[in-house]
Write a protein that holds these residues in place. Structure first.
Motif, PDB file in Angstrom:
ATOM      1  N   THR A 162     -93.170 -24.055  13.656  1.00  0.00           N
ATOM      2  CA  THR A 162     -93.001 -25.014  12.673  1.00  0.00           C
ATOM      3  C   THR A 162     -93.997 -25.355  11.467  1.00  0.00           C
ATOM      4  OG1 THR A 162     -93.615 -26.675  13.535  1.00  0.00           O
ATOM      5  CG2 THR A 162     -91.574 -26.724  13.375  1.00  0.00           C
ATOM      6  N   LYS A 203     -96.349 -26.478   7.699  1.00  0.00           N
ATOM      7  CA  LYS A 203     -95.938 -27.664   6.093  1.00  0.00           C
ATOM      8  C   LYS A 203     -96.678 -27.196   5.240  1.00  0.00           C
ATOM      9  CE  LYS A 203     -97.121 -32.573   5.568  1.00  0.00           C
ATOM     10  NZ  LYS A 203     -97.998 -33.110   5.654  1.00  0.00           N
ATOM     11  N   GLU A 254     -95.481 -31.182   0.550  1.00  0.00           N
ATOM     12  CA  GLU A 254     -95.443 -32.359   1.515  1.00  0.00           C
ATOM     13  C   GLU A 254     -95.045 -32.407   2.208  1.00  0.00           C
ATOM     14  OE1 GLU A 254     -93.027 -35.428  -1.330  1.00  0.00           O
ATOM     15  OE2 GLU A 254     -93.928 -33.805  -2.771  1.00  0.00           O
ATOM     16  N   TYR A 255     -93.620 -31.343   2.889  1.00  0.00           N
ATOM     17  CA  TYR A 255     -92.414 -31.014   3.199  1.00  0.00           C
ATOM     18  C   TYR A 255     -92.791 -30.285   4.770  1.00  0.00           C
ATOM     19  CZ  TYR A 255     -90.569 -31.836  -0.518  1.00  0.00           C
ATOM     20  OH  TYR A 255     -90.106 -32.808  -2.215  1.00  0.00           O
ATOM     21  N   LYS A 256     -92.398 -30.728   6.032  1.00  0.00           N
ATOM     22  CA  LYS A 256     -92.528 -30.434   7.226  1.00  0.00           C
ATOM     23  C   LYS A 256     -91.658 -28.908   6.722  1.00  0.00           C
ATOM     24  CE  LYS A 256     -92.192 -30.850  12.323  1.00  0.00           C
ATOM     25  NZ  LYS A 256     -91.906 -31.469  12.757  1.00  0.00           N
ATOM     26  N   THR A 306     -86.831 -26.649   4.752  1.00  0.00           N
ATOM     27  CA  THR A 306     -86.966 -28.813   5.580  1.00  0.00           C
ATOM     28  C   THR A 306     -85.520 -29.840   5.770  1.00  0.00           C
ATOM     29  OG1 THR A 306     -88.729 -30.454   4.702  1.00  0.00           O
ATOM     30  CG2 THR A 306     -87.578 -29.985   3.288  1.00  0.00           C
ATOM     31  N   THR A 307     -85.401 -30.503   6.288  1.00  0.00           N
ATOM     32  CA  THR A 307     -84.775 -31.251   6.949  1.00  0.00           C
ATOM     33  C   THR A 307     -84.626 -33.103   6.459  1.00  0.00           C
ATOM     34  OG1 THR A 307     -85.591 -31.739   8.831  1.00  0.00           O
ATOM     35  CG2 THR A 307     -84.039 -30.525   9.123  1.00  0.00           C
ATOM     36  N   ASP A 308     -86.449 -32.264   5.255  1.00  0.00           N
ATOM     37  CA  ASP A 308     -86.215 -34.042   5.019  1.00  0.00           C
ATOM     38  C   ASP A 308     -85.526 -33.866   3.133  1.00  0.00           C
ATOM     39  OD1 ASP A 308     -88.624 -33.916   6.401  1.00  0.00           O
ATOM     40  OD2 ASP A 308     -90.020 -33.848   5.174  1.00  0.00           O
ATOM     41  N   LEU A 309     -85.425 -32.970   2.767  1.00  0.00           N
ATOM     42  CA  LEU A 309     -84.345 -33.190   2.201  1.00  0.00           C
ATOM     43  C   LEU A 309     -82.665 -32.834   2.339  1.00  0.00           C
ATOM     44  CD1 LEU A 309     -86.258 -31.264  -0.500  1.00  0.00           C
ATOM     45  CD2 LEU A 309     -86.097 -33.472  -0.767  1.00  0.00           C
ATOM     46  N   PRO A 310     -81.566 -33.610   1.857  1.00  0.00           N
ATOM     47  CA  PRO A 310     -80.482 -34.023   2.996  1.00  0.00           C
ATOM     48  C   PRO A 310     -79.584 -32.639   1.854  1.00  0.00           C
ATOM     49  CG  PRO A 310     -80.455 -35.781   0.986  1.00  0.00           C
ATOM     50  CD  PRO A 310     -82.006 -34.681   1.136  1.00  0.00           C
ATOM     51  N   GLY A 312     -81.189 -27.470   6.208  1.00  0.00           N
ATOM     52  CA  GLY A 312     -81.956 -28.160   5.198  1.00  0.00           C
ATOM     53  C   GLY A 312     -81.986 -27.046   3.755  1.00  0.00           C
TER      54      GLY A 312
END
Length: 286
Positions: free
Chosen positions: A131, A133, A136-138, A156-160, A173
């Motif tokens: 992993t 960054k 702004e996304y992991k 990224t799983t920050d965005l669905p 993701g």
């Protein structure tokens, strides 16, 4: 009062779901196999809704807008050829993913018609533990082999959204970055924002549905004899045609004596062959 609030809330929810999200990727390409120092960069959009996503060139939208204004004016508004030339794109295709049926469709114009095929090769990802960054996304690393290239993606799983640029999808993701091992092609997410709806694409000529293998044959045929694709025969390929006319036929010369069919054929063949040389390192090599 409670009923009004519920109706208003339902209306807001409906509006939210009616919207689409646009993800802007910077696409870096080395399309000329003989000159890897010739690096092309342009933006492309990945528009995502609940039902589908579409990946296409930003320049296509700009060109379509100019052409549409010209046609709507009946020729009263003429487009600037230098401006149109500046909007030429190396992304002359679009990729649509049907989320419900889990199908991916590739579309590209050959001459006067649009050819469309369903992608028949699955993407088999290997998700790694690494992993990092990006912005702004992991993000997490994944790899796959596709189209004769080895690809590394960061999602990224920050965005669905289980989606990504070009034909890439199927990770847990959104793909933020994906590049091939040779460094010939790279897709990098730059920004994202909401849009009211998908833009309408200008559709000239017919849409011809073919199998992927048949499309590759037609693509080769177009490079060898582009003029045949500017006539009604469309390269002589009998398949499903959708939509009406609107294609552009080869001119038969003009009143000012500026060109005859033989000259036109020669110029078009030279241009297509020159473009083929400059695009001798396609994104898919198998």
């Amino acid at each position: 009062m409670k009923k009004i609030v519920i109706i208003a809330l339902a209306f807001c929810i409906q509006n939210v779901f009616a919207q689409a999200n646009r993800f802007v990727y910077q696409v870096t390409m080395k399309p000329d196999a003989a000159n890897k120092n010739d690096i092309k960069t342009e933006n492309a959009y990945l528009d995502i809704s609940q039902e589908k996503s579409v990946f296409y060139s930003e320049n296509r939208v700009k060109r379509d807008s100019i052409m549409q204004k010209t046609f709507q004016s009946g020729g009263a508004i003429s487009f600037n050829r230098d401006q149109m030339e500046g909007l030429r794109s190396n992304i002359n295709y679009s990729v649509e993913k049907d989320k419900k049926n889990q199908k991916t469709y590739f579309k590209e114009r050959l001459g006067r018609d649009m050819y469309s095929y369903e992608e028949d090769r699955p993407l088999n990802w290997k998700i790694l533990s690494e992993t990092t960054k990006i912005g702004e996304y992991k993000v997490q690393k994944a790899e796959t082999d596709f189209g004769g290239r080895k690809w590394t993606a960061w999602f990224t799983t920050d965005l669905p959204y289980q989606d990504g640029p070009y034909k890439f999808s199927g990770l847990p993701g959104l793909i933020i970055k994906v590049e091939d091992s040779q460094g010939d092609y790279s897709f990098d997410l730059m920004k994202n924002y909401k849009i009211a709806d998908f833009p309408s694409m200008n559709q000239f000529g017919n849409t011809i549905k073919v199998k992927r293998t048949d499309y590759l044959k037609q693509q080769k045929k177009f490079q060898e004899d582009p003029v045949s694709f500017m006539t009604q025969g469309g390269g002589g390929f009998a398949q499903t045609r959708i939509g009406g006319g609107g294609g552009i036929s080869a001119p038969r010369g003009n009143s000012r004596g500026g060109g005859n069919p033989g000259d036109f054929r020669k110029r078009m063949e030279e241009r297509v062959k020159e473009d083929a040389k400059k695009n001798s390192n396609p994104i898919e090599i198998q």
